[in-house]
Scaffold this motif. Structure first.
Motif, PDB file in Angstrom:
ATOM      1  N   TRP A  89       0.971  -1.165   0.102  1.00  0.00           N
ATOM      2  CA  TRP A  89      -0.026  -0.142  -0.004  1.00  0.00           C
ATOM      3  C   TRP A  89       0.911   1.445  -0.144  1.00  0.00           C
ATOM      4  O   TRP A  89       1.614   1.471   0.929  1.00  0.00           O
ATOM      5  CB  TRP A  89      -0.823   0.127   1.119  1.00  0.00           C
ATOM      6  N   ASP A  90       0.791   1.996  -1.124  1.00  0.00           N
ATOM      7  CA  ASP A  90       1.186   3.286  -1.109  1.00  0.00           C
ATOM      8  C   ASP A  90       0.351   4.324  -0.265  1.00  0.00           C
ATOM      9  O   ASP A  90      -0.713   4.439  -0.892  1.00  0.00           O
ATOM     10  CB  ASP A  90       1.520   3.759  -2.749  1.00  0.00           C
ATOM     11  N   LEU A  91       0.808   5.010   0.497  1.00  0.00           N
ATOM     12  CA  LEU A  91      -0.238   5.719   1.521  1.00  0.00           C
ATOM     13  C   LEU A  91      -0.703   7.079   0.610  1.00  0.00           C
ATOM     14  O   LEU A  91      -1.662   7.637   0.843  1.00  0.00           O
ATOM     15  CB  LEU A  91       0.656   6.291   2.570  1.00  0.00           C
ATOM     16  N   GLN A  92      -0.114   7.261  -0.561  1.00  0.00           N
ATOM     17  CA  GLN A  92      -0.622   8.362  -1.523  1.00  0.00           C
ATOM     18  C   GLN A  92      -1.671   7.818  -2.427  1.00  0.00           C
ATOM     19  O   GLN A  92      -2.449   8.526  -3.113  1.00  0.00           O
ATOM     20  CB  GLN A  92       0.333   8.697  -2.546  1.00  0.00           C
ATOM     21  N   GLU A 109       7.773  11.078   6.492  1.00  0.00           N
ATOM     22  CA  GLU A 109       8.630  12.003   6.225  1.00  0.00           C
ATOM     23  C   GLU A 109       9.147  11.639   4.950  1.00  0.00           C
ATOM     24  O   GLU A 109       9.697  12.565   3.948  1.00  0.00           O
ATOM     25  CB  GLU A 109      10.019  12.259   7.042  1.00  0.00           C
ATOM     26  N   HIS A 110       8.955  10.372   4.406  1.00  0.00           N
ATOM     27  CA  HIS A 110       9.410   9.794   3.120  1.00  0.00           C
ATOM     28  C   HIS A 110       8.251   9.761   2.056  1.00  0.00           C
ATOM     29  O   HIS A 110       8.479   9.454   1.024  1.00  0.00           O
ATOM     30  CB  HIS A 110       9.739   8.461   3.301  1.00  0.00           C
ATOM     31  N   VAL A 111       6.849  10.232   2.242  1.00  0.00           N
ATOM     32  CA  VAL A 111       6.008  10.316   1.338  1.00  0.00           C
ATOM     33  C   VAL A 111       5.790  11.700   0.753  1.00  0.00           C
ATOM     34  O   VAL A 111       5.695  12.823   1.660  1.00  0.00           O
ATOM     35  CB  VAL A 111       4.586   9.939   2.198  1.00  0.00           C
ATOM     36  N   PRO A 112       6.174  11.817  -0.428  1.00  0.00           N
ATOM     37  CA  PRO A 112       5.987  13.232  -1.106  1.00  0.00           C
ATOM     38  C   PRO A 112       4.638  14.051  -0.606  1.00  0.00           C
ATOM     39  O   PRO A 112       4.707  15.077  -0.334  1.00  0.00           O
ATOM     40  CB  PRO A 112       6.232  12.800  -2.617  1.00  0.00           C
ATOM     41  N   ASP A 113       3.357  13.335  -1.215  1.00  0.00           N
ATOM     42  CA  ASP A 113       2.154  13.909  -0.809  1.00  0.00           C
ATOM     43  C   ASP A 113       1.598  13.624   0.384  1.00  0.00           C
ATOM     44  O   ASP A 113       0.835  13.083   0.597  1.00  0.00           O
ATOM     45  CB  ASP A 113       1.169  13.841  -1.995  1.00  0.00           C
ATOM     46  N   VAL A 114       2.402  14.222   1.615  1.00  0.00           N
ATOM     47  CA  VAL A 114       1.799  13.977   2.758  1.00  0.00           C
ATOM     48  C   VAL A 114       0.221  14.240   3.406  1.00  0.00           C
ATOM     49  O   VAL A 114      -0.340  13.513   4.046  1.00  0.00           O
ATOM     50  CB  VAL A 114       2.882  14.387   4.038  1.00  0.00           C
ATOM     51  N   ILE A 115      -0.438  15.163   2.585  1.00  0.00           N
ATOM     52  CA  ILE A 115      -1.542  15.571   2.883  1.00  0.00           C
ATOM     53  C   ILE A 115      -2.584  14.367   2.311  1.00  0.00           C
ATOM     54  O   ILE A 115      -3.495  14.151   2.847  1.00  0.00           O
ATOM     55  CB  ILE A 115      -1.681  16.917   2.144  1.00  0.00           C
ATOM     56  N   LEU A 116      -2.375  14.292   1.287  1.00  0.00           N
ATOM     57  CA  LEU A 116      -2.950  12.873   0.482  1.00  0.00           C
ATOM     58  C   LEU A 116      -2.717  11.720   1.469  1.00  0.00           C
ATOM     59  O   LEU A 116      -3.998  11.011   1.424  1.00  0.00           O
ATOM     60  CB  LEU A 116      -2.407  12.637  -1.132  1.00  0.00           C
ATOM     61  N   ALA A 148      -2.374  11.367   4.252  1.00  0.00           N
ATOM     62  CA  ALA A 148      -2.873  11.764   5.746  1.00  0.00           C
ATOM     63  C   ALA A 148      -4.650  11.355   5.568  1.00  0.00           C
ATOM     64  O   ALA A 148      -5.326  10.497   6.208  1.00  0.00           O
ATOM     65  CB  ALA A 148      -3.128  13.193   6.272  1.00  0.00           C
ATOM     66  N   LYS A 149      -5.175  11.724   4.423  1.00  0.00           N
ATOM     67  CA  LYS A 149      -6.476  11.675   3.974  1.00  0.00           C
ATOM     68  C   LYS A 149      -6.808  10.167   3.702  1.00  0.00           C
ATOM     69  O   LYS A 149      -7.751   9.514   4.234  1.00  0.00           O
ATOM     70  CB  LYS A 149      -6.933  12.332   2.604  1.00  0.00           C
ATOM     71  N   ASN A 150      -5.810   9.320   3.261  1.00  0.00           N
ATOM     72  CA  ASN A 150      -5.966   7.946   2.897  1.00  0.00           C
ATOM     73  C   ASN A 150      -5.850   7.204   4.261  1.00  0.00           C
ATOM     74  O   ASN A 150      -6.510   6.220   4.386  1.00  0.00           O
ATOM     75  CB  ASN A 150      -4.939   7.497   2.126  1.00  0.00           C
ATOM     76  N   ILE A 151      -5.137   7.510   5.002  1.00  0.00           N
ATOM     77  CA  ILE A 151      -4.898   6.807   6.227  1.00  0.00           C
ATOM     78  C   ILE A 151      -6.100   7.053   7.181  1.00  0.00           C
ATOM     79  O   ILE A 151      -6.623   5.900   7.728  1.00  0.00           O
ATOM     80  CB  ILE A 151      -3.597   7.467   7.156  1.00  0.00           C
ATOM     81  N   LYS A 152      -6.780   7.987   7.137  1.00  0.00           N
ATOM     82  CA  LYS A 152      -7.961   8.334   7.810  1.00  0.00           C
ATOM     83  C   LYS A 152      -9.088   7.284   7.348  1.00  0.00           C
ATOM     84  O   LYS A 152     -10.063   6.992   7.716  1.00  0.00           O
ATOM     85  CB  LYS A 152      -8.623   9.692   7.862  1.00  0.00           C
ATOM     86  N   LYS A 153      -9.133   7.078   5.975  1.00  0.00           N
ATOM     87  CA  LYS A 153      -9.902   6.187   5.482  1.00  0.00           C
ATOM     88  C   LYS A 153      -9.959   4.830   5.895  1.00  0.00           C
ATOM     89  O   LYS A 153     -10.954   4.187   6.040  1.00  0.00           O
ATOM     90  CB  LYS A 153      -9.953   6.347   3.708  1.00  0.00           C
ATOM     91  N   ALA A 154      -8.554   4.232   6.127  1.00  0.00           N
ATOM     92  CA  ALA A 154      -8.557   2.933   6.789  1.00  0.00           C
ATOM     93  C   ALA A 154      -8.790   2.824   8.134  1.00  0.00           C
ATOM     94  O   ALA A 154      -9.161   1.633   8.524  1.00  0.00           O
ATOM     95  CB  ALA A 154      -6.980   2.919   6.564  1.00  0.00           C
ATOM     96  N   ASP A 169      13.349   8.959  -0.639  1.00  0.00           N
ATOM     97  CA  ASP A 169      13.855  10.104  -0.588  1.00  0.00           C
ATOM     98  C   ASP A 169      13.275  10.749   0.830  1.00  0.00           C
ATOM     99  O   ASP A 169      12.495   9.933   1.556  1.00  0.00           O
ATOM    100  CB  ASP A 169      13.201  11.024  -1.563  1.00  0.00           C
ATOM    101  N   ASP A 170      13.428  11.963   1.118  1.00  0.00           N
ATOM    102  CA  ASP A 170      13.138  12.354   2.397  1.00  0.00           C
ATOM    103  C   ASP A 170      12.650  13.694   2.186  1.00  0.00           C
ATOM    104  O   ASP A 170      13.271  15.049   1.904  1.00  0.00           O
ATOM    105  CB  ASP A 170      14.520  12.469   3.134  1.00  0.00           C
ATOM    106  N   TYR A 171      11.380  14.093   2.594  1.00  0.00           N
ATOM    107  CA  TYR A 171      10.569  15.490   2.179  1.00  0.00           C
ATOM    108  C   TYR A 171      10.277  16.385   3.293  1.00  0.00           C
ATOM    109  O   TYR A 171      10.145  17.405   3.013  1.00  0.00           O
ATOM    110  CB  TYR A 171       9.413  15.069   1.345  1.00  0.00           C
ATOM    111  N   HIS A 172       9.821  15.837   4.410  1.00  0.00           N
ATOM    112  CA  HIS A 172       9.182  16.429   5.496  1.00  0.00           C
ATOM    113  C   HIS A 172       9.975  16.255   6.938  1.00  0.00           C
ATOM    114  O   HIS A 172      10.461  15.223   7.240  1.00  0.00           O
ATOM    115  CB  HIS A 172       7.993  16.149   5.759  1.00  0.00           C
ATOM    116  N   ARG A 173       9.540  17.364   7.760  1.00  0.00           N
ATOM    117  CA  ARG A 173       9.862  17.260   9.111  1.00  0.00           C
ATOM    118  C   ARG A 173       8.460  17.822   9.938  1.00  0.00           C
ATOM    119  O   ARG A 173       7.778  18.583   9.278  1.00  0.00           O
ATOM    120  CB  ARG A 173      10.872  17.972   9.551  1.00  0.00           C
ATOM    121  N   PHE A 174       8.135  17.229  11.268  1.00  0.00           N
ATOM    122  CA  PHE A 174       6.892  17.341  11.577  1.00  0.00           C
ATOM    123  C   PHE A 174       7.044  17.741  13.099  1.00  0.00           C
ATOM    124  O   PHE A 174       8.043  17.369  13.751  1.00  0.00           O
ATOM    125  CB  PHE A 174       6.169  16.224  11.586  1.00  0.00           C
TER     126      PHE A 174
END
Length: 198
Positions: free
Chosen positions: A69-72, A93-100, A102-108, A130-135
């Motif tokens: 499962w690709d979280l995107q 941090e490794h997911v390019p579209d972290v907003i998308l 998050a929406k998919n995680i909530k669906k699961a 790759d490495d895209y984000h810090r939270f």
């Protein structure tokens, strides 16, 4: 999976909040980013001991991966609204579209389900692929507005020591060497509960 602070945090939370021993039929845990590296096996053992049926997922097939499962992408049909405990350690941090993602995680996650998120705040660049984000906690509040944090902590690396959550812990633990300020590695750990009306 990242480091030994992750199962350590979850074990402490299980003891303090008494969320182990879920009722039958409400015990599906999904560990994402779970190719059996790092501390995945420790996490699986912890969750199974706590009474969860554990499935693992990753973006590609590999040792220890039950579901690709690709979280995107939308969650597989067998996960939609079925996950009681979603575990994501050192993944977002490794997911390019972290907003998308998050929406998919909530669906699961089922209504009233729980998320354990472990994400870097101060960390070196590291690839997978790759490495895209810090939270920070405020980042997770924005990504998951229909959930609330019920437990939160920081950990340092490489010692995996857990610290009580404080907004400015990075500054308190910083060191100055030859006039240059250095921040410690800090990982944020959060346990979040989805609201009833997600």
């Amino acid at each position: 999976m990242g480091d030994s602070s992750q199962p350590k945090f979850l074990k402490a939370v299980f003891a303090n909040l008494q969320i182990a021993n879920p009722r039958e039929g409400a015990n599906l845990a999904l560990i994402t980013g779970a190719a059996l590296e790092g501390h995945s096996s420790d996490m699986i053992q912890l969750l199974e001991t706590a009474g969860y049926k554990v499935l693992t997922s990753d973006v590609e097939e590999g040792k220890g991966v039950d579901i690709v499962w690709d979280l995107q992408c939308a969650p597989p049909a067998e996960l939609l609204g079925k996950v009681n405990l979603f575990v994501s350690c050192s993944v977002l941090e490794h997911v390019p579209d972290v907003i998308l993602a998050a929406k998919n995680i909530k669906k699961a996650i089922c209504v009233g389900g729980i998320m354990y998120l472990s994400v870097p705040w101060v960390w070196r660049y590291h690839r997978y692929s790759d490495d895209y984000h810090r939270f920070h906690a405020s980042s997770l509040n924005q990504l998951f507005p229909d959930s609330s944090a019920i437990a939160r902590a920081w950990s340092t690396s490489p010692d995996s020591k857990l610290y009580k959550f404080e907004e400015d812990l990075d500054q308190k633990l910083s060191r100055t060497i030859d006039g240059v300020k250095f921040l410690p590695y800090l990982m944020l750990h959060e346990l979040r509960v989805m609201s009833k009306g997600k």
